[in-house]
Design an enzyme around this catalytic site. Structure first.
Site, PDB file in Angstrom:
ATOM      1  N   ASP A  92       2.192   3.485   2.890  1.00  8.79           N
ATOM      2  CA  ASP A  92       0.893   3.967   2.904  1.00  8.79           C
ATOM      3  C   ASP A  92       2.006   5.650   1.984  1.00  8.79           C
ATOM      4  OD1 ASP A  92      -1.418   5.346   2.081  1.00  8.79           O
ATOM      5  OD2 ASP A  92      -2.088   5.636   4.040  1.00  8.79           O
ATOM      6  N   HIS A 104       1.539   5.195  -2.598  1.00  9.56           N
ATOM      7  CA  HIS A 104       0.952   5.948  -3.506  1.00  9.56           C
ATOM      8  C   HIS A 104       1.840   6.874  -4.053  1.00  9.56           C
ATOM      9  CE1 HIS A 104      -3.649   6.330  -2.047  1.00  9.56           C
ATOM     10  NE2 HIS A 104      -2.524   5.928  -0.729  1.00  9.56           N
ATOM     11  N   HIS A 118      -9.550   2.058   0.248  1.00 12.18           N
ATOM     12  CA  HIS A 118      -9.376   2.948   1.462  1.00 12.18           C
ATOM     13  C   HIS A 118     -11.051   2.870   2.105  1.00 12.18           C
ATOM     14  CE1 HIS A 118      -5.512   4.418  -1.038  1.00 12.18           C
ATOM     15  NE2 HIS A 118      -5.166   4.894   0.499  1.00 12.18           N
ATOM     16  N   GLU A 171     -10.907   4.992   7.139  1.00  9.99           N
ATOM     17  CA  GLU A 171     -10.128   5.356   7.368  1.00  9.99           C
ATOM     18  C   GLU A 171     -10.249   7.602   8.408  1.00  9.99           C
ATOM     19  OE1 GLU A 171      -6.416   6.721   4.281  1.00  9.99           O
ATOM     20  OE2 GLU A 171      -5.219   7.189   5.994  1.00  9.99           O
ATOM     21  N   HIS A 184       0.563  -1.287   0.485  1.00 10.66           N
ATOM     22  CA  HIS A 184      -0.266  -0.194   0.243  1.00 10.66           C
ATOM     23  C   HIS A 184       0.919   1.736   0.003  1.00 10.66           C
ATOM     24  CE1 HIS A 184      -3.972   2.184   1.171  1.00 10.66           C
ATOM     25  NE2 HIS A 184      -2.897   2.714   1.280  1.00 10.66           N
ATOM     26  N   GLN A 189      -9.795   9.376  -5.586  1.00 10.72           N
ATOM     27  CA  GLN A 189      -9.151  10.258  -4.110  1.00 10.72           C
ATOM     28  C   GLN A 189      -9.902  11.015  -3.504  1.00 10.72           C
ATOM     29  OE1 GLN A 189      -4.907  10.860  -2.885  1.00 10.72           O
ATOM     30  NE2 GLN A 189      -6.493  11.114  -1.290  1.00 10.72           N
TER      31      GLN A 189
HETATM   32 ZN    ZN Z   1      -3.712   5.057   1.618  1.00  8.98          ZN
END
Ligand code: ZN
Length: 421
Positions: A307, A57, A208, A211, A55, A150
């Protein structure tokens, strides 16, 4: 090639490994090295399947401080800083940063990466760049690209069409962010759409999920129920699920039954979540990490991810999975001796299972000769001393090599210090 006397998990003795044509051809004790030109003496060092980053980005990576630093350290300033930086996003910019970060990851012994890429962008700039990076790195890294909306699937103009276009262009995994959608109903509907798309294009799913510190955020039950209903089970991952730390225990005991039935995977991101969650709490402050220990005890598959690295949401990091593990086992109370030894699974085999790459992963005869040899005698030593990767090898070729630091002290006389007992 033969690797001599390596400490391999699951074997009592130090083992030799023979590699032919990029495949582990034989694992045994005292293999004949008479006709071998290439012999590496492991000398009891720990040999593991490669580290996995499940995981990350890579489209936002290495942008911390551009144009300005996240001074409050909050998620919301992170989003603000990213929206400023996003204006200067170009194809070359994404490729350059992702390439550099992948090289860091390779140097850290990582050979399998799942990256989320923001597809709430009418041009899909980052996605197109990442597809090129994936191709360029194919010999060195197994890279899965998640089409990650996102800003939402239903809460962003044309979100669903952009998500589908990303899959048509070649994204491997369908993403989602239900807790960020405008309403709970949008969140539930967005999950239905994710499952429809995954089935239509035969892709994996990584959400996701929850979170947020809001105990009312309960999308993980929706993801698990859909995974169960569609039979997609282990092709599905719920990332973060941090709200679970705030659920009441009665609900969790009901929820865990469904989670087990569903067979889905979980990825926690300890560095980023301990940093960003709990920001609205005074005291006591929540740790912001999902119920890792309880899930492992219940037989659910849990892995750890980094992450973010050096971006508006997380300012530190060099892509080192042992650092992720270090934070994770502290924050989730996995610090008993057996817990520490077993915790290596959270950055290796559990992650490979979440990525659905078990066929090509593991130290077994007949599998690709991909592995890391650490400057460590065993798992406990690797975690405690945060040892570097001596060799990372892919298909039997050296991909990365690190020489250990040499430290000495000068008291009455000079003495080398290596922090071993
Ligand atoms: Zn993430």
């Amino acid at each position: 090639m033969i690797i001599k006397r390596a400490n391999i998990r699951g074997y009592e003795d130090l083992m030799d490994i023979k590699i032919e044509n990029g495949i582990f051809s034989e694992i045994g004790v005292g293999l004949d090295t008479t006709y071998e030109e290439n012999v590496i003496e492991a000398n009891g060092q720990l040999l593991l399947p490669p580290f996995v980053e499940p995981h990350i980005h890579l489209d936002t990576i290495l942008t911390a401080g551009e144009p300005d630093w996240n001074k409050s350290g909050t998620l919301f300033e992170g989003i603000q800083r990213w929206s400023e930086r996003k204006e200067s996003l170009t194809h070359e910019d994404v490729k350059k940063r992702a390439t550099k970060a992948l090289k860091w990851q390779i140097a850290q012994g990582i050979q399998h990466v799942r990256t989320h890429v923001d597809v709430t962008d009418p041009e899909l700039t980052a996605l197109k760049a990442m597809l090129e990076v994936k191709e360029a790195f194919a010999p060195y890294v197994t890279l899965q690209i998640v089409a990650f909306p996102q800003e939402g699937i239903l809460s962003y103009p044309n979100g669903e069409a952009l998500l589908e276009e990303a899959l048509q262009l070649g994204a491997d995994v369908v993403g989602g962010i239900p807790h960020f959608e405008f309403t709970r109903e949008y969140g539930v509907e967005s999950m239905k759409k994710v499952f429809e798309l995954a089935q239509k294009y035969d892709r994996l799913i990584d959400i996701h999920c929850d979170e947020i510190d809001d105990e009312q955020s309960r999308f993980v039950e929706v993801v698990a129920a859909e995974a169960h209903r569609t039979g997609m089970g282990e092709k599905v991952t719920a990332s973060h699920t941090t709200a679970m730390h705030s659920y009441n225990d009665a609900y969790v005991s009901k929820l865990f039954r469904l989670l087990k039935l569903s067979n889905i995977n979980f990825i926690a991101n300890p560095l980023v979540n301990i940093h960003l969650q709990g920001r609205f709490d005074s005291y006591p402050k929540r740790r912001g990490i999902t119920r890792v220990k309880e899930m492992l005890d219940d037989g659910l598959n849990v892995a750890f991810g980094h992450d973010d690295v050096f971006d508006p949401w997380y300012p530190l990091g060099t892509g080192n999975m042992l650092q992720v593990l270090q934070m994770g086992i502290h924050a989730t109370h996995l610090m008993g001796y057996d817990d520490i030894v077993k915790s290596i699974d959270l950055i290796t085999i559990n992650s490979a299972k979440a990525m659905n790459i078990e066929d090509e992963y593991g130290i077994e005869e007949g599998k690709p000769a991909n592995f890391v040899l650490l400057h460590a005698e065993d798992e406990f030593d690797a975690v405690r001393r945060q040892t570097p990767v001596r060799y990372s090898m892919r298909h039997g070729e050296v991909l990365a090599e690190t020489k250990p630091a040499e430290t000495s002290i000068r008291l009455s006389e000079e003495e080398d210090i290596d922090f071993r007992k």
